[in-house]
Write an enzyme that holds these catalytic residues in place. Sequence first.
Site: not given
Length: 334
Positions: A156, A234-235, A264, A296
């Site tokens: 990515i 990403s996170r 989240e 997301h």
Amino acid sequence: MEILAFGVTADEGPLLERAFAGAGRHEVRCLDVGLGEDTAPIAAGYEIVSSSVNADLGVRVLNVLASGGTRLIAQRSTGFNNIDLDAARRLGLTVSRVSYYSPYSVAEFAWTLAMAVNRRIVRASNRTRDFDFRLNGLMGRDMRGRTAGVLGTGRIGEAFTRIAHGFGMRLLGWDLAPNPACVELGMEYVAKEELFASADLVSLHVPLLEATRHLVDAAALAAMKDDAILVNSSRGGLVDTEALVGELRAGRFAGVGLDVYEAEAGIFSQDKSLEAVPDDTLARLMTFPNVLVTSHQAYYTHEAVGQIIDATVRNVADYLAGRRSDNTLVPGPA
């Protein structure tokens, strides 16, 4: 065999059903609710359960699943920081994930966030819907000639870097090892401290591990340029959100694009429009005009979702045949 899938979107459901119907004539029961402590009892009697990225697969949920007869958890995502792998191993569960899907889906969306906050697209759209066509406050910046800092240069990160190269940007990278493809594009690998201090655009593409939790902490945020752009697709746990809110309150950063948020789970992918969201930090984030939060959705393209579903079908087939693959996180009992 009937498979129970949690956290399935309306777009994803028909694709899952067709894919499993064509693979050994399995049926799949799709639920739009996420997997957690309140919903885990629904899985009683299902040997195979499929979970989404925001599922709660801690020890309590895993105990409920195992006691109800579940033997395989097939997560439809790459990340697995939400799964207690040690508990799954103790309970004799098999756990699989999707180790690869289109990197372009996330990289392109990260750039969508970057350009949306840079060119004030949301503010402009809201104005023009009210027939307000003034340009006040909408000035952005050219990306050409500026510096892109990419933390994590795997598939990515490489795709993101290629787009940055197309913009004509200077490229800085940080990772455990250089990606030769990024080096060929002209990327210079530097210490993360130098990257934060030098980049006009910082984009995060690393997994969430204990070593990377709050990678963007108060010190990193303080080191960034006042007019920098920060993007996280990403996170959520990579960013110390409380520290970020503090910097935003001080009037810093040209823009922040967040497709993920560290708290989240239980919020994203759900309709909370008629509820009072108890998360004060998220509520504060939403008030800043230079912040764009999405739910997301970076992975959410036809190509990526199709690859995720195909991999999940293969993971189920491997489990039933007693095989392991690169997607197997916990192999289960021999």
